[in-house]
Design a protein around this motif. Structure first.
Motif, PDB file in Angstrom:
ATOM      1  N   MET A 246      -2.068   0.364   4.663  1.00 27.12           N
ATOM      2  CA  MET A 246      -1.644  -0.932   4.113  1.00 27.12           C
ATOM      3  C   MET A 246      -1.732  -1.992   5.199  1.00 27.12           C
ATOM      4  SD  MET A 246      -0.448  -2.618   1.484  1.00 27.12           S
ATOM      5  CE  MET A 246       0.392  -4.152   1.122  1.00 27.12           C
ATOM      6  N   LYS A 247      -2.458  -3.059   4.975  1.00 28.32           N
ATOM      7  CA  LYS A 247      -2.583  -4.139   5.944  1.00 28.32           C
ATOM      8  C   LYS A 247      -1.712  -5.306   5.510  1.00 28.32           C
ATOM      9  CE  LYS A 247      -6.036  -6.920   8.406  1.00 28.32           C
ATOM     10  NZ  LYS A 247      -5.633  -6.450   9.736  1.00 28.32           N
ATOM     11  N   LEU A 248      -0.943  -5.824   6.457  1.00 29.27           N
ATOM     12  CA  LEU A 248      -0.061  -6.943   6.179  1.00 29.27           C
ATOM     13  C   LEU A 248      -0.893  -8.219   6.096  1.00 29.27           C
ATOM     14  CD1 LEU A 248       2.827  -8.040   5.885  1.00 29.27           C
ATOM     15  CD2 LEU A 248       2.926  -8.207   8.385  1.00 29.27           C
ATOM     16  N   SER A 249      -0.903  -8.859   4.930  1.00 27.83           N
ATOM     17  CA  SER A 249      -1.707 -10.065   4.751  1.00 27.83           C
ATOM     18  C   SER A 249      -0.987 -11.277   5.324  1.00 27.83           C
ATOM     19  CB  SER A 249      -2.014 -10.291   3.276  1.00 27.83           C
ATOM     20  OG  SER A 249      -0.844 -10.692   2.578  1.00 27.83           O
ATOM     21  N   SER A 250      -1.777 -12.240   5.823  1.00 28.56           N
ATOM     22  CA  SER A 250      -1.189 -13.461   6.384  1.00 28.56           C
ATOM     23  C   SER A 250      -0.491 -14.272   5.286  1.00 28.56           C
ATOM     24  CB  SER A 250      -2.277 -14.297   7.052  1.00 28.56           C
ATOM     25  OG  SER A 250      -3.307 -14.622   6.133  1.00 28.56           O
ATOM     26  N   ARG A 251      -0.999 -14.179   4.055  1.00 25.43           N
ATOM     27  CA  ARG A 251      -0.391 -14.926   2.950  1.00 25.43           C
ATOM     28  C   ARG A 251       1.030 -14.432   2.668  1.00 25.43           C
ATOM     29  NH1 ARG A 251      -3.042 -15.521  -3.125  1.00 25.43           N
ATOM     30  NH2 ARG A 251      -1.429 -16.857  -4.004  1.00 25.43           N
ATOM     31  N   LEU A 252       1.172 -13.090   2.586  1.00 23.50           N
ATOM     32  CA  LEU A 252       2.494 -12.512   2.345  1.00 23.50           C
ATOM     33  C   LEU A 252       3.408 -12.805   3.520  1.00 23.50           C
ATOM     34  CD1 LEU A 252       4.482 -10.730   0.778  1.00 23.50           C
ATOM     35  CD2 LEU A 252       3.432  -8.719   1.840  1.00 23.50           C
ATOM     36  N   ALA A 253       2.862 -12.664   4.741  1.00 19.98           N
ATOM     37  CA  ALA A 253       3.666 -12.889   5.944  1.00 19.98           C
ATOM     38  C   ALA A 253       4.182 -14.322   6.009  1.00 19.98           C
ATOM     39  CB  ALA A 253       2.835 -12.564   7.179  1.00 19.98           C
TER      40      ALA A 253
ATOM     41  N   ILE B   9       7.241  -0.784   9.944  1.00 17.15           N
ATOM     42  CA  ILE B   9       6.683   0.554   9.734  1.00 17.15           C
ATOM     43  C   ILE B   9       6.373   0.746   8.247  1.00 17.15           C
ATOM     44  CG2 ILE B   9       6.977   3.025  10.097  1.00 17.15           C
ATOM     45  CD1 ILE B   9       7.041   1.410  12.669  1.00 17.15           C
ATOM     46  N   PHE B  10       5.138   1.188   7.967  1.00 21.40           N
ATOM     47  CA  PHE B  10       4.758   1.511   6.592  1.00 21.40           C
ATOM     48  C   PHE B  10       3.924   2.771   6.605  1.00 21.40           C
ATOM     49  CE2 PHE B  10       2.005   1.403   2.874  1.00 21.40           C
ATOM     50  CZ  PHE B  10       2.934   1.190   1.863  1.00 21.40           C
ATOM     51  N   ASP B  11       4.381   3.748   5.833  1.00 21.23           N
ATOM     52  CA  ASP B  11       3.680   5.031   5.744  1.00 21.23           C
ATOM     53  C   ASP B  11       3.492   5.654   7.122  1.00 21.23           C
ATOM     54  OD1 ASP B  11       2.549   7.076   4.289  1.00 21.23           O
ATOM     55  OD2 ASP B  11       0.528   6.214   4.319  1.00 21.23           O
ATOM     56  N   GLY B  12       4.526   5.511   7.974  1.00 16.12           N
ATOM     57  CA  GLY B  12       4.508   6.131   9.294  1.00 16.12           C
ATOM     58  C   GLY B  12       3.692   5.390  10.338  1.00 16.12           C
ATOM     59  N   LYS B  13       3.150   4.204   9.982  1.00 19.59           N
ATOM     60  CA  LYS B  13       2.315   3.456  10.920  1.00 19.59           C
ATOM     61  C   LYS B  13       2.905   2.069  11.165  1.00 19.59           C
ATOM     62  CE  LYS B  13      -1.911   5.705   9.263  1.00 19.59           C
ATOM     63  NZ  LYS B  13      -3.241   5.483   8.618  1.00 19.59           N
ATOM     64  N   VAL B  14       2.686   1.562  12.392  1.00 17.27           N
ATOM     65  CA  VAL B  14       3.104   0.197  12.695  1.00 17.27           C
ATOM     66  C   VAL B  14       2.064  -0.752  12.118  1.00 17.27           C
ATOM     67  CG1 VAL B  14       3.602  -1.484  14.504  1.00 17.27           C
ATOM     68  CG2 VAL B  14       4.269   0.903  14.819  1.00 17.27           C
ATOM     69  N   VAL B  15       2.480  -1.587  11.171  1.00 16.24           N
ATOM     70  CA  VAL B  15       1.543  -2.505  10.510  1.00 16.24           C
ATOM     71  C   VAL B  15       1.768  -3.951  10.929  1.00 16.24           C
ATOM     72  CG1 VAL B  15       1.253  -1.014   8.496  1.00 16.24           C
ATOM     73  CG2 VAL B  15       3.068  -2.749   8.506  1.00 16.24           C
ATOM     74  N   GLY B  16       2.801  -4.169  11.761  1.00 13.20           N
ATOM     75  CA  GLY B  16       3.082  -5.528  12.206  1.00 13.20           C
ATOM     76  C   GLY B  16       4.402  -5.571  12.954  1.00 13.20           C
ATOM     77  N   VAL B  17       4.803  -6.774  13.318  1.00 11.45           N
ATOM     78  CA  VAL B  17       6.050  -6.969  14.065  1.00 11.45           C
ATOM     79  C   VAL B  17       6.737  -8.225  13.546  1.00 11.45           C
ATOM     80  CG1 VAL B  17       7.085  -7.397  16.336  1.00 11.45           C
ATOM     81  CG2 VAL B  17       5.106  -5.882  16.136  1.00 11.45           C
ATOM     82  N   ILE B  18       8.069  -8.124  13.404  1.00 11.50           N
ATOM     83  CA  ILE B  18       8.905  -9.274  13.064  1.00 11.50           C
ATOM     84  C   ILE B  18       9.500  -9.808  14.360  1.00 11.50           C
ATOM     85  CG2 ILE B  18      11.070 -10.025  11.994  1.00 11.50           C
ATOM     86  CD1 ILE B  18       9.108  -9.627   9.860  1.00 11.50           C
TER      87      ILE B  18
END
Length: 351
Positions: A1-8, A77-86
């Motif tokens: 799962m990739k964190l989209s800039s739009r959602l972010a 963390i999503f599905d055991g992977k780091v997908v971004g940072v807050i």
């Protein structure tokens, strides 16, 4: 799962309406993809890179460079992977609870987005399968590809099913509730097919359509689902043409359908019907033929339905005899009139 800039960016904008701190969201490589400070987008966040590397929350107590202000960075963390940072700017002890809440919200949104994506993918696969299945009019076991697809979708296609065709407004189709064991396939903006083996579903659909005055057609129960689809749609069509609310099941219109498919009409009889249609008096005679047939040739019942005296009905029957050279009081002649009426009504609707 990739964190989209739009959602972010949506998360950042809505969060910053509630708190007096700048919020950044970084991608899986540490680049800022959303921020309250638009000048920082697409730049590398040093603290985020370190948080990703260590896979844990890192507070920043001192300024590092022109943008490295104190704050907190929490990996998503999503599905055991780091997908971004807050990242939230401010004193770590103050903003850490806010960052934890925001992290939880963001991860829930990611889960929901993935679930929605999977649901859309499943729905597209299901609709594609149902469309192909609805074309099958022979033994389904001959179609290996569909059998494998049915297995993947966990659909038991060995069960005989009825297909229900319903015409109703588009907004109703979207809200139409069926049993979890049923399957539905919209085929036009206002027509939906329902595949069911449950008598309760059939009864519920009939009740709803009668109450809302929707058109409905129900095919026979069969494993060759394409046959039931064609029957349901044909019932829907003929019930509209002959304006009969009692034509619900295909068996109700099977005789008429067989007649239409046999092409045993008489051009002369149909021509006579068309001539009658050009005048109000002629239309009365057409309605008289229909009601006389519908009421089994019973003069009293037909007179009552037409709201005319028996003598008036007898006069009309005499006129029909003269025009068609067929005596409605004779069974064979009445049957010929019935055949003519069916073809005349059908082709008039079609044209």
């Amino acid at each position: 799962m990739k964190l989209s800039s739009r959602l972010a960016q949506s998360i950042v904008d809505n969060t910053m309406k509630q708190i007096p701190y700048n919020v950044n969201i970084m991608d899986e490589n540490g680049y800022i993809i959303a921020s309250g400070d638009k000048n920082r987008t697409n730049t590398l966040h040093v603290g985020a890179v370190e948080a990703i590397k260590r896979r844990k929350t890192l507070p920043m107590t001192d300024e590092v460079g022109s943008y490295g202000q104190p704050g907190i960075n929490m990996p998503l963390i999503f599905d055991g992977k780091v997908v971004g940072v807050i990242g939230i700017t401010g004193k770590p002890q103050t903003v850490t609870p806010l960052a934890s809440l925001l992290k939880m919200t963001a991860e829930l949104l990611l889960e929901q987005a993935e679930q929605n994506k999977n649901e859309v993918k499943y729905e597209n696969s299901l609709n594609s399968f149902l469309y192909q299945w609805s074309q099958v009019t022979d033994d389904i076991n001959k179609n290996t590809g569909l059998l494998l697809e049915a297995d993947n979708l966990k659909i038991d296609i060995s069960k005989p099913r009825n297909v229900i065709a319903i015409q109703c407004p588009p907004e109703v189709i979207k809200q139409f509730r069926i049993d979890s064991a049923d399957l539905s396939l919209p085929i036009t903006a206002n027509t939906v097919l329902i595949f069911t083996y449950l008598p309760s579903t059939i009864a519920r659909c009939i009740e709803l359509c009668k109450k809302k005055e929707f058109n409905i057609g129900i095919g026979d129960s069969t494993t060759s689902i394409g046959i039931s689809v064609n029957q349901a749609l044909r019932t829907l069509e003929l019930s509209k043409i002959f304006i009969n609310e009692n034509y619900i099941y295909y068996k109700d219109i099977k005789f008429i359908d067989s007649i239409l498919n046999s092409n045993i009409y008489s051009d002369k009889i149909i021509s006579n019907f068309r001539q009658l249609e050009d005048s109000d008096t002629g239309k009365e005679l057409i309605e008289t033929i229909y009601q006389y047939i519908k009421n089994d040739g019973n003069v009293v019942k037909t007179s009552n339905v037409l709201h005319i005296h028996r003598n008036s009905l007898n006069h009309r029957l005499l006129r029909i005899h003269e025009i068609f050279n067929l005596d409605p009081r004779k069974t064979v002649d009445l049957f010929k009139l019935y055949l003519g009426y069916i073809y005349f009504t059908y082709y008039s609707y079609k044209s």
